[in-house]
Design a protein around this motif. Structure first.
Motif, mmCIF file in Angstrom:
data_model
loop_
_atom_site.group_PDB
_atom_site.id
_atom_site.type_symbol
_atom_site.label_atom_id
_atom_site.label_comp_id
_atom_site.label_asym_id
_atom_site.label_seq_id
_atom_site.Cartn_x
_atom_site.Cartn_y
_atom_site.Cartn_z
ATOM 1 N N PHE A 47 9.548 -8.776 22.921
ATOM 2 C CA PHE A 47 10.633 -7.318 23.245
ATOM 3 C C PHE A 47 10.346 -6.252 23.237
ATOM 4 N N LYS A 48 10.431 -5.624 24.278
ATOM 5 C CA LYS A 48 10.014 -4.680 25.492
ATOM 6 C C LYS A 48 10.985 -3.221 25.265
ATOM 7 N N VAL B 232 16.898 -10.722 19.293
ATOM 8 C CA VAL B 232 16.303 -12.444 18.983
ATOM 9 C C VAL B 232 16.418 -12.119 17.151
ATOM 10 N N ALA B 233 16.708 -13.386 17.192
ATOM 11 C CA ALA B 233 16.258 -13.835 15.469
ATOM 12 C C ALA B 233 15.102 -14.701 15.495
ATOM 13 N N GLY B 234 13.533 -14.655 14.418
ATOM 14 C CA GLY B 234 12.435 -15.376 14.791
ATOM 15 C C GLY B 234 11.561 -14.644 13.731
ATOM 16 N N THR B 235 10.937 -14.703 13.634
ATOM 17 C CA THR B 235 9.790 -14.131 13.050
ATOM 18 C C THR B 235 8.858 -13.371 13.568
ATOM 19 N N VAL B 236 7.923 -12.232 13.378
ATOM 20 C CA VAL B 236 7.517 -11.509 13.971
ATOM 21 C C VAL B 236 5.857 -11.394 14.062
ATOM 22 N N THR B 237 5.659 -11.822 15.306
ATOM 23 C CA THR B 237 3.964 -12.330 15.136
ATOM 24 C C THR B 237 2.760 -11.075 15.636
ATOM 25 N N ALA B 238 2.915 -10.012 15.847
ATOM 26 C CA ALA B 238 2.746 -8.948 16.819
ATOM 27 C C ALA B 238 3.401 -7.683 16.276
ATOM 28 N N LEU B 239 2.811 -6.621 15.654
ATOM 29 C CA LEU B 239 3.384 -5.394 16.426
ATOM 30 C C LEU B 239 2.617 -4.727 17.698
ATOM 31 N N GLU C 200 6.818 -8.672 19.186
ATOM 32 C CA GLU C 200 6.362 -10.478 19.299
ATOM 33 C C GLU C 200 6.844 -11.204 18.207
ATOM 34 N N PHE C 201 8.367 -11.840 18.733
ATOM 35 C CA PHE C 201 8.590 -13.040 17.824
ATOM 36 C C PHE C 201 8.066 -14.451 18.231
ATOM 37 N N GLU C 202 7.928 -15.130 16.932
ATOM 38 C CA GLU C 202 8.137 -16.958 17.223
ATOM 39 C C GLU C 202 9.607 -17.389 16.626
ATOM 40 N N SER D 199 10.788 -9.334 32.946
ATOM 41 C CA SER D 199 11.119 -9.134 31.761
ATOM 42 C C SER D 199 12.170 -9.933 31.313
ATOM 43 N N ALA D 200 12.853 -10.505 30.505
ATOM 44 C CA ALA D 200 13.848 -11.301 30.082
ATOM 45 C C ALA D 200 15.071 -11.600 31.246
ATOM 46 N N ASP D 201 15.607 -9.581 31.297
ATOM 47 C CA ASP D 201 16.451 -10.228 32.633
ATOM 48 C C ASP D 201 16.143 -10.947 33.897
#
Length: 570
Positions: free
Chosen positions: A6-7, A53-60, A76-78, A107-109
């Protein structure tokens, strides 16, 4: 499982970066879509960012107080599925800490995101395109030039506001180098490499073109430019023209690679005085603490890099009696003074100066001054405030009554509640009265806006004036709260003087400026009596408002304020 980065999104027109204020999640947290991730702050507002999104945070990425560029990675998410960073994850040369720091990334788009810092790899080398390979073969080892990045859409140059490093300093990657200002925002530039500063290009107030050199480093490994061998290896200082800018170059002593050591215990710390009219350098935490303590930062000498104010400087300032240090006099009270002081007008002060000059240059002003007997108005105001004492209603000043008088007077002269586009020759009359309130803030003169003043009673008007003025002063005002006024009030309060000549807030066509209220001896029915009087100074765009119309408008305001019961009749 996939990986999703996520940016930082574009949080406002012209915003190139934002300050990370607080995290609402931690590494390892499982978040749902639309859950709050972080608070960020721009020059205009504080914004809550939610998870896409829904997920687990892996980095801030970043700590509170860090400036993050638009398009730079935040979280960053998993996630379930493919995610959006497979191509990045498959590139072993890029670590998770460098996501968003490389050259244009997808980017995502599917659009490209260009970030402020030049691309670099894990070993400190600059990542170059194929077209730069030939130039790289000629680059001398150890010489790196950091150029001004594109800090905003359509920006061709930026003003250098302040340096945070000096020649000879050893800097780390991502360390703050300088502040630059565009027409939209003030941006902090960080170092893309670790090394020793060997040259700074330009002084505060200099306009630097995008792509122009800012800082030259001596780095480990291969640099990105060809070095010009010095004629004398000993430390020397010279001023050389480069790209039309002043370049101050000092060759550091051989082997210098260590950062300056902190002062030893018991030794005094040199604190740089602040420059009048220039926003002092300080972290958000220091600014917040200063506001809580009631300390004005422009009076606090700073001991950090480039005079940056630290917490210790606040403590020292308070310990000294909350007063700026004044050198002890060494001569007679009447000794002649010598010397001059030059203060460069830069940063926000320069922007304000340009805005005022543009208004005067483009608008032929006509100023009209009338005195108003506000005795009845002041009696009514005192009565209402006493009646509402202890309630949740705000204390009324004279401004809500003046605002109402303007609203009523505009009904008969809608051309005064207008914007004039002199280039297109079009006058846009507004049905709604969006009242600008010129306010002095720690960052300079701003004009927060009370929207739809025509639909507000005196208490609602008072609350809204206090709210938007307070937001402007503490830096939390949103963009829409600082733009879109159709007519402006400029009040100097108790310092209002006898008369002034207010400058119109372009592209508006009128501005109203109440002066201070004072008791005067006046003649009423052949008798000398003491009345509470206030002068009203107003300026109009003479291309749109004739002198007769200006007089009619002000006389209507005068009649309403002298008979305040008529303000809400009909």
């Amino acid at each position: 499982m996939g990986r999703f980065v996520f940016k930082l999104p574009d949080v406002g027109e012209g915003t190139a970066e934002a300050e990370l204020v607080a995290w609402h999640v931690a590494v390892g947290d499982t978040v749902s879509e639309d859950q709050i991730l972080a608070d960020i702050m721009t020059d205009k507002a504080t914004v809550e960012l939610t998870s896409p999104v829904a997920g687990t945070v892996t980095a801030l990425h970043g700590e509170p107080g860090v400036m993050s560029p638009v398009g730079g990675p935040l979280v960053e998410f998993e996630v379930e599925g493919a995610g959006n960073s497979e191509s990045v994850a498959q590139n072993p040369s890029v670590s998770s800490q460098e996501l968003g720091s490389t050259s244009p990334s997808a980017s995502a788009d599917g659009e490209e995101t260009v970030l402020a810092s030049p691309p670099h790899s894990q070993n400190g080398e600059v990542a170059r395109s194929d077209s730069e390979v030939t130039e790289g073969l000629l680059a001398a080892p150890g010489n790196y030039v950091f150029k001004l990045p594109d800090v905003g859409e359509g920006t061709a140059e930026a003003e250098l506001v302040a340096w945070h490093v000096a020649v000879g300093d050893t800097v780390t990657e991502d360390q703050l180098l300088a502040e630059v200002m565009t027409d939209k925002a003030t941006v902090e530039l960080t170092s893309p490499v670790a090394g020793v500063v060997t040259a700074l290009h330009g002084d505060a107030g200099t306009q630097v073109p995008v792509g122009g050199p800012l800082v030259r480093f001596d780095v480990e490994g291969k640099g990105n430019v060809t070095a010009s061998p010095p004629s004398n290896p000993a430390p020397q200082a010279s001023v050389l023209p480069e790209g039309g800018q002043t370049t101050r170059t000092v060759s550091p002593p051989p082997g210098r690679r260590q950062a300056a050591q902190p002062p030893e215990a018991g030794k005094s710390v040199s604190r740089a005085p602040q420059t009048p009219g220039v926003r002092p350098l300080a972290s958000p935490a220091v600014r917040k603490r200063a506001r809580e303590l009631g300390v004005e930062l422009p009076f606090v000498p700073g001991s950090g890099p480039a005079g940056r104010i630290e917490h210790g400087d606040l403590d020292a300032f308070l310990a000294g009696g909350s007063r700026p240090a004044v050198p002890a006099s060494t001569g007679s009270t009447y000794a002649p003074a010598e010397g001059t002081t030059e203060v460069r007008i830069i940063g926000l002060r320069r922007k304000i100066a340009e805005k005022m000059a543009e208004s005067v240059r483009r608008i032929p002003h006509i100023t009209y001054v009338e005195e108003i007997d506000v005795t009845a108005l002041e009696d009514l105001r005192a009565h209402l405030n006493a009646q509402n004492k202890g309630s949740d209603r705000p204390k009324l000043t004279v401004l809500p009554f003046i605002a109402r008088a303007i609203v009523v007077a505009l009904r008969d002269q809608p051309q005064i509640n207008s914007h004039y586009d002199d280039e297109a020759g079009v006058l846009t009359q507004h049905a709604a009265v969006h009242l600008g309130i010129a306010a002095q803030t720690p960052n300079g003169l701003m004009v927060p806006v009370v929207r739809h003043a025509e639909a507000r009673d005196p208490y609602d008007t008072a609350l809204e004036i206090a709210r938007v003025s307070g937001a402007a002063k503490d830096g939390s005002a949103k963009r829409e709260e600082l733009t879109g006024s159709t007519i402006t009030i400029t009040s100097l309060g108790t310092l209002g003087g006898v008369v002034h000549t207010p400058i119109i807030n372009h592209p508006e066509v009128a501005i109203v400026g109440p002066n201070k209220i004072e008791e005067r001896v006046v003649v009423r029915n052949g008798q000398m009596v003491v009345r509470k009087m206030m002068n009203l100074s107003s300026s109009f765009d003479h291309r749109i408002v004739d002198g007769h119309d200006a007089a009619v408008f002000v006389q209507r305001i005068k009649g309403l304020l002298e008979q305040p019961a008529t303000l809400w009749m009909g």
